[in-house]
Design an enzyme around this catalytic site. Structure first.
Site, PDB file in Angstrom:
ATOM      1  N   SER A  25     -27.713  12.393 -32.919  1.00 35.19           N
ATOM      2  CA  SER A  25     -27.172  12.582 -31.567  1.00 35.19           C
ATOM      3  C   SER A  25     -28.086  11.905 -30.544  1.00 35.19           C
ATOM      4  O   SER A  25     -27.848  11.972 -29.346  1.00 35.19           O
ATOM      5  CB  SER A  25     -27.031  14.079 -31.249  1.00 35.19           C
ATOM      6  N   GLY A  26     -29.110  11.234 -31.017  1.00 29.17           N
ATOM      7  CA  GLY A  26     -30.053  10.571 -30.113  1.00 29.17           C
ATOM      8  C   GLY A  26     -29.535   9.221 -29.636  1.00 29.17           C
ATOM      9  O   GLY A  26     -28.514   8.709 -30.106  1.00 29.17           O
ATOM     10  N   HIS A 237     -42.274  -7.957 -33.373  1.00 30.64           N
ATOM     11  CA  HIS A 237     -41.290  -9.024 -33.158  1.00 30.64           C
ATOM     12  C   HIS A 237     -41.929 -10.403 -33.008  1.00 30.64           C
ATOM     13  O   HIS A 237     -41.490 -11.372 -33.612  1.00 30.64           O
ATOM     14  CB  HIS A 237     -40.458  -8.734 -31.907  1.00 30.64           C
TER      15      HIS A 237
HETATM   16  C1  BG6 Z   1     -37.835  -3.072 -28.782  1.00 28.18           C
HETATM   17  C2  BG6 Z   1     -38.891  -2.663 -27.791  1.00 28.18           C
HETATM   18  O1  BG6 Z   1     -38.364  -3.080 -30.092  1.00 28.18           O
HETATM   19  O2  BG6 Z   1     -37.370  -4.366 -28.458  1.00 28.18           O
HETATM   20  C3  BG6 Z   1     -38.356  -2.720 -26.381  1.00 28.18           C
HETATM   21  O3  BG6 Z   1     -39.338  -1.361 -28.077  1.00 28.18           O
HETATM   22  C4  BG6 Z   1     -37.739  -4.067 -26.096  1.00 28.18           C
HETATM   23  O4  BG6 Z   1     -39.356  -2.419 -25.428  1.00 28.18           O
HETATM   24  C5  BG6 Z   1     -36.759  -4.463 -27.178  1.00 28.18           C
HETATM   25  O5  BG6 Z   1     -37.080  -3.986 -24.834  1.00 28.18           O
HETATM   26  C6  BG6 Z   1     -36.279  -5.880 -26.988  1.00 28.18           C
HETATM   27  O6  BG6 Z   1     -35.231  -6.125 -27.881  1.00 28.18           O
HETATM   28  P1  BG6 Z   1     -34.082  -7.157 -27.498  1.00 28.18           P
HETATM   29  O7  BG6 Z   1     -33.248  -7.225 -28.730  1.00 28.18           O
HETATM   30  O8  BG6 Z   1     -33.366  -6.596 -26.310  1.00 28.18           O
HETATM   31  O9  BG6 Z   1     -34.760  -8.454 -27.179  1.00 28.18           O
END
Ligand code: BG6
Length: 481
Positions: A25-26, A237
């Protein structure tokens, strides 16, 4: 990319899957995971049937969970067969309630869309009733980021996961890997021999990786003020993107080979030197709801990263990411060495930099920026672009990264999931930087809507004889000689 070997682990057509979503539900489950499941099913990407079991502390029952799903068009079709199990995650005795979720299912996926603090009790709870079936790859666990807070906690979490599940049952999410245009980096590099031939220190002058966002931290201060940009974006990322851009060709496109190549590359990345990094904080951060008074947490980071291997030695990789910046853009720019500058009428002609700009998002695509002759009778060079718009390749909208995540999990494929070793190594790469910034100093403040602190520009000028390439920039001044 339909590469041989990557997608041939396809579930038999009559697979019946139960997707047990902890934290259903989050926000994450409602906004990302469950809509992606419906969308993937709608595209015919999921074989067989999937039943959703929502698990959480909320006081709901099957009927109210179904009502929640059906009231949103993006999850409407998941409603009919779904169930709700109310569970206090720390009550180990309560996990037997989940045993029935296996009934009639050929595979069961446990998706942990909860805050990381409750990963350990959930893992222990599943194991206590034998739901993990350690070693059986038809039982899978998916964990969301953040994957630990530092190297020690990441190792600890890996340990907890591996106690309950074997590596082939574990899926650690980094949704950047599941973006179509990130996967296209593999296609660009390894299905076009011309790029591989120039993809090295002989012809590349520098590489830039930018992941810029226009939004601030919104309502996430509770998490973000403890993390900051290095933990939130660089450790995962940005380093994953860097690994795909810089790694050696994998032996096959199978997940294991891709992971091996990425890990090998990350091992060659030197831990980031705090002297070669700049931190920023957007003006107004300190007044965001929930941010600690006088917080020194960074909302922006730029750094020079060195890759010490045969291919890249001496080529600076500049990375930057931040919140509240001018444009939302994620891109990789490969800058090739300048051509010799020739004289014309006694004057030296300034070379126009050759750049390969890979736009991950938005305006997904690739542009090769070259020097061309300005049309006319004079011999004069201008920057020009050879352009691929990624949208032209796809008949429809690009799938959300979470669709790709779910499709792979449901098919038992790991291509877009980093291994535990890659994650640990990434923590090692950022460890000095995090420690040094927590120990002393202050971030440089920058105005919201800018490109971050001035120090970030100086860094690239000083160490790269270049400047950041921002969307819409004219390219000529990049030639910093
Ligand atoms: C998430 C981060 O992993 O990636 C966020 O916690 C960030 O802070 C997001 O906004 C960015 O993802 P995207 O797909 O919108 O570039």
């Amino acid at each position: 990319m339909k590469a041989k070997g990557r997608h041939n682990v396809v579930v038999p057509s009559k697979e019946t899957t139960t997707l047990v979503v902890f934290g259903a539900s989050g926000d994450l489950a409602r906004r990302k995971v469950l809509p992606a499941l419906q969308a993937a099913m709608g595209r015919g990407e999921v074989n067989g049937s999937v039943r959703v079991v929502g698990v959480g502390r909320s006081d709901m029952d099957d009927a109210s969970f179904r009502a929640q799903l059906t009231s949103d068009p993006k999850t409407r079709h998941l409603g009919e067969t779904s169930e709700w199990v109310r569970l206090d995650y720390s009550d180990q005795g309560a996990y037997s309630q989940l045993l029935a979720s296996q009934d009639g299912s050929s595979q069961v996926v446990f998706y942990l869309a909860t805050p990381p603090a409750v990963f350990p009790p959930i893992l222990a709870g599943l194991a206590s009733v034998g739901l993990n079936r350690r070693g059986d790859s038809s039982r899978r666990v998916v964990v969301e980021k953040p994957f630990g807070h530092d190297l020690a906690s990441s190792r600890e979490l890996n340990h907890q996961l591996q106690e309950a599940f074997t590596e082939d049952q574990i899926y650690r999410i980094d949704h950047y890997l599941a973006k179509d245009t990130v996967q296209n980096v593999l296609a660009l590099r390894f299905s076009n021999a011309i790029f591989e031939a120039i993809w090295n220190r002989n012809l590349v002058q520098s590489v830039q990786i930018t992941a810029a966002e226009t939004d601030g931290i919104g309502s996430r201060a509770g998490y973000y003020d403890q993390s900051g940009a290095v933990r939130d974006m660089v450790q995962n990322h940005v380093l994953q993107l860097l690994a795909l851009v810089a790694m050696e060709p994998p032996t096959t496109f199978d997940a294991n080979d891709i992971r091996k190549s990425k890990l090998e590359l990350l091992r060659a990345v030197r831990p980031i030197d705090p002297q070669l990094a700049v931190r920023g904080q957007y003006r107004g951060y300190l007044t965001e709801d929930g941010v600690g008074s006088g917080s020194r947490r960074e909302t922006f980071v730029a750094a020079m990263v060195s890759v010490e291997n045969w291919r890249w030695d001496g080529v600076p990789f500049f990375i930057r990411t931040g919140k509240s910046l001018r444009h939302r853009t994620t891109q990789v720019v490969i800058r090739f060495r300048d051509s010799p500058s020739l004289r014309l009428d006694g004057r030296r002609q300034r070379p126009i930099p050759t750049l390969l700009q890979i736009r991950i998002q938005p305006q997904e695509g690739i542009t090769l920026r070259i020097g061309a002759k300005r049309p006319g009778t004079r011999f004069e060079m201008v920057p020009a672009g050879m352009n691929l718009e990624y949208s032209a390749l796809s008949g429809s909208e690009l799938p959300d990264a979470y669709e790709h995540v779910l499709t792979e999990v449901l098919s038992g494929v790991h291509t877009v999931f980093p291994s535990g070793d890659e994650i640990d190594r990434s923590w090692e790469i950022v460890a000095d930087l995090i420690q040094s910034w927590e120990r002393d100093g202050h971030p440089e403040s920058y105005p919201p809507g800018s490109w971050g602190p001035e120090g970030a520009d100086e860094l690239v000028e000083r160490l790269g004889r270049s400047r950041w390439l921002n969307p819409g920039d004219d390219l000529t001044p990049l030639s910093g000689k």
